[in-house]
Design a protein around this motif. Structure first.
Motif, PDB file in Angstrom:
ATOM      1  N   PHE A  35       1.107  -1.127  -0.058  1.00  7.69           N
ATOM      2  CA  PHE A  35       0.041   0.162  -0.098  1.00  7.69           C
ATOM      3  C   PHE A  35       0.754   1.113  -0.085  1.00  7.69           C
ATOM      4  O   PHE A  35       1.924   1.098   0.490  1.00  7.69           O
ATOM      5  CB  PHE A  35      -0.803   0.051   1.316  1.00  7.69           C
ATOM      6  CG  PHE A  35      -1.726  -1.219   1.239  1.00  7.69           C
ATOM      7  CD1 PHE A  35      -2.904  -1.094   0.741  1.00  7.69           C
ATOM      8  CD2 PHE A  35      -1.257  -2.085   2.131  1.00  7.69           C
ATOM      9  CE1 PHE A  35      -3.787  -2.408   0.385  1.00  7.69           C
ATOM     10  CE2 PHE A  35      -2.392  -3.314   2.094  1.00  7.69           C
ATOM     11  CZ  PHE A  35      -3.401  -3.358   1.216  1.00  7.69           C
ATOM     12  N   PRO A  36       0.609   2.451  -0.604  1.00 10.80           N
ATOM     13  CA  PRO A  36       1.133   3.508  -0.578  1.00 10.80           C
ATOM     14  C   PRO A  36       1.425   4.234   0.745  1.00 10.80           C
ATOM     15  O   PRO A  36       0.432   4.163   1.415  1.00 10.80           O
ATOM     16  CB  PRO A  36       0.522   4.432  -1.579  1.00 10.80           C
ATOM     17  CG  PRO A  36      -0.895   3.895  -1.822  1.00 10.80           C
ATOM     18  CD  PRO A  36      -0.965   2.681  -1.275  1.00 10.80           C
ATOM     19  N   TYR A  37       2.558   4.805   0.991  1.00 11.91           N
ATOM     20  CA  TYR A  37       2.673   5.453   2.120  1.00 11.91           C
ATOM     21  C   TYR A  37       2.095   6.660   2.193  1.00 11.91           C
ATOM     22  O   TYR A  37       2.127   7.419   1.424  1.00 11.91           O
ATOM     23  CB  TYR A  37       4.236   5.624   2.491  1.00 11.91           C
ATOM     24  CG  TYR A  37       4.581   6.284   3.639  1.00 11.91           C
ATOM     25  CD1 TYR A  37       4.314   5.616   4.850  1.00 11.91           C
ATOM     26  CD2 TYR A  37       5.161   7.665   3.693  1.00 11.91           C
ATOM     27  CE1 TYR A  37       4.819   6.146   6.156  1.00 11.91           C
ATOM     28  CE2 TYR A  37       5.474   8.195   4.906  1.00 11.91           C
ATOM     29  CZ  TYR A  37       5.200   7.686   5.985  1.00 11.91           C
ATOM     30  OH  TYR A  37       5.432   8.191   7.345  1.00 11.91           O
ATOM     31  N   ARG A  38       1.388   7.011   3.368  1.00 16.99           N
ATOM     32  CA  ARG A  38       0.737   8.251   3.444  1.00 16.99           C
ATOM     33  C   ARG A  38       0.995   9.156   4.544  1.00 16.99           C
ATOM     34  O   ARG A  38       0.319  10.073   4.742  1.00 16.99           O
ATOM     35  CB  ARG A  38      -0.875   8.144   3.351  1.00 16.99           C
ATOM     36  CG  ARG A  38      -1.496   7.179   2.144  1.00 16.99           C
ATOM     37  CD  ARG A  38      -2.999   7.005   2.277  1.00 16.99           C
ATOM     38  NE  ARG A  38      -3.387   6.271   1.238  1.00 16.99           N
ATOM     39  CZ  ARG A  38      -3.718   6.646   0.016  1.00 16.99           C
ATOM     40  NH1 ARG A  38      -3.726   8.057   0.066  1.00 16.99           N
ATOM     41  NH2 ARG A  38      -4.176   5.983  -0.910  1.00 16.99           N
ATOM     42  N   GLY A  39       1.808   8.814   5.319  1.00 13.38           N
ATOM     43  CA  GLY A  39       2.632   9.674   6.565  1.00 13.38           C
ATOM     44  C   GLY A  39       3.424  10.744   5.927  1.00 13.38           C
ATOM     45  O   GLY A  39       3.513  11.043   4.760  1.00 13.38           O
ATOM     46  N   SER A  40       4.097  11.256   6.802  1.00 14.88           N
ATOM     47  CA  SER A  40       4.905  12.409   6.587  1.00 14.88           C
ATOM     48  C   SER A  40       6.038  11.821   6.122  1.00 14.88           C
ATOM     49  O   SER A  40       6.798  10.849   6.613  1.00 14.88           O
ATOM     50  CB  SER A  40       5.286  12.738   8.112  1.00 14.88           C
ATOM     51  OG  SER A  40       6.453  13.570   8.046  1.00 14.88           O
ATOM     52  N   PHE A  41       6.572  12.171   4.826  1.00 13.78           N
ATOM     53  CA  PHE A  41       7.497  11.807   4.020  1.00 13.78           C
ATOM     54  C   PHE A  41       8.893  12.255   4.459  1.00 13.78           C
ATOM     55  O   PHE A  41       9.276  13.344   4.409  1.00 13.78           O
ATOM     56  CB  PHE A  41       7.325  12.045   2.731  1.00 13.78           C
ATOM     57  CG  PHE A  41       8.346  11.552   1.479  1.00 13.78           C
ATOM     58  CD1 PHE A  41       8.372  10.365   1.426  1.00 13.78           C
ATOM     59  CD2 PHE A  41       9.733  12.113   1.170  1.00 13.78           C
ATOM     60  CE1 PHE A  41       9.394   9.668   0.516  1.00 13.78           C
ATOM     61  CE2 PHE A  41      10.417  11.816   0.634  1.00 13.78           C
ATOM     62  CZ  PHE A  41      10.334  10.551   0.112  1.00 13.78           C
ATOM     63  N   ASN A  45      11.437   7.437   7.179  1.00 13.83           N
ATOM     64  CA  ASN A  45       9.826   7.105   7.384  1.00 13.83           C
ATOM     65  C   ASN A  45       9.310   5.933   6.173  1.00 13.83           C
ATOM     66  O   ASN A  45       8.603   5.102   6.532  1.00 13.83           O
ATOM     67  CB  ASN A  45       8.833   8.201   7.420  1.00 13.83           C
ATOM     68  CG  ASN A  45       8.893   8.934   8.440  1.00 13.83           C
ATOM     69  OD1 ASN A  45       9.519   8.557   9.583  1.00 13.83           O
ATOM     70  ND2 ASN A  45       8.407  10.335   8.606  1.00 13.83           N
ATOM     71  N   LEU A  46       9.904   6.274   4.999  1.00 14.72           N
ATOM     72  CA  LEU A  46       9.201   5.351   3.984  1.00 14.72           C
ATOM     73  C   LEU A  46      10.005   3.931   4.169  1.00 14.72           C
ATOM     74  O   LEU A  46       9.531   2.788   3.848  1.00 14.72           O
ATOM     75  CB  LEU A  46       9.867   5.979   2.733  1.00 14.72           C
ATOM     76  CG  LEU A  46       9.201   5.350   1.223  1.00 14.72           C
ATOM     77  CD1 LEU A  46       7.809   5.612   1.181  1.00 14.72           C
ATOM     78  CD2 LEU A  46       9.874   6.108   0.163  1.00 14.72           C
ATOM     79  N   ASN A  49       8.280   2.181   6.865  1.00 18.76           N
ATOM     80  CA  ASN A  49       7.136   1.598   6.517  1.00 18.76           C
ATOM     81  C   ASN A  49       7.090   0.303   5.776  1.00 18.76           C
ATOM     82  O   ASN A  49       6.433  -0.431   5.868  1.00 18.76           O
ATOM     83  CB  ASN A  49       6.200   2.762   5.489  1.00 18.76           C
ATOM     84  CG  ASN A  49       4.909   2.344   5.241  1.00 18.76           C
ATOM     85  OD1 ASN A  49       4.925   1.643   4.237  1.00 18.76           O
ATOM     86  ND2 ASN A  49       3.849   2.555   6.118  1.00 18.76           N
ATOM     87  N   GLN A  53       5.445  -3.126   6.942  1.00 13.09           N
ATOM     88  CA  GLN A  53       4.784  -4.076   6.020  1.00 13.09           C
ATOM     89  C   GLN A  53       5.342  -5.406   6.036  1.00 13.09           C
ATOM     90  O   GLN A  53       4.694  -6.441   5.865  1.00 13.09           O
ATOM     91  CB  GLN A  53       4.734  -3.324   4.741  1.00 13.09           C
ATOM     92  CG  GLN A  53       3.694  -2.196   4.976  1.00 13.09           C
ATOM     93  CD  GLN A  53       3.104  -1.600   3.531  1.00 13.09           C
ATOM     94  OE1 GLN A  53       2.947  -2.508   2.398  1.00 13.09           O
ATOM     95  NE2 GLN A  53       3.269  -0.129   3.428  1.00 13.09           N
TER      96      GLN A  53
END
Length: 98
Positions: A35-41, A45-46, A49, A53
């Motif tokens: 799923f695409p990361y939607r948090g603070s980029f 963090n990426l 994430n 996952q």
């Protein structure tokens, strides 16, 4: 001329109740959802994430193996504990949540 028992674009398949086989891409999307990361980029963090996952997916596999009797509860617990320590180490190395 085509044999009338062979399916073609105008005839129905020989076995209409047979489900169609998913292609490799569909199987991978089902088995390894991403799923695409939607948090603070931030790059950290990426990466975390993606690690999170992967952790969740591996825990799911281990739970399924334990439920089906392929591995013992103790073995599943030890492997999940090891994965948890790897995730915590990843978080620490990436400087997340400091």
């Amino acid at each position: 001329m085509a044999n009338s028992s062979e399916p073609d674009e105008f005839n129905e398949p020989n076995e209409p109740n047979e489900p169609s086989k998913p292609n490799r891409s569909e199987q991978n999307n089902f088995l390894y959802p991403n799923f695409p990361y939607r948090g603070s980029f931030t790059p950290e963090n990426l990466v975390f994430n993606a690690n999170l996952q992967e952790f969740a997916q591996r825990v799911n596999f281990l739970c399924n193996l334990e439920t089906s009797g392929k591995i013992s509860s103790e073995e599943a617990y030890q492997k999940i504990k090891e994965l948890w320590h790897q995730l915590k180490q990843s978080k620490k190395e990436l400087g997340i949540g400091n």
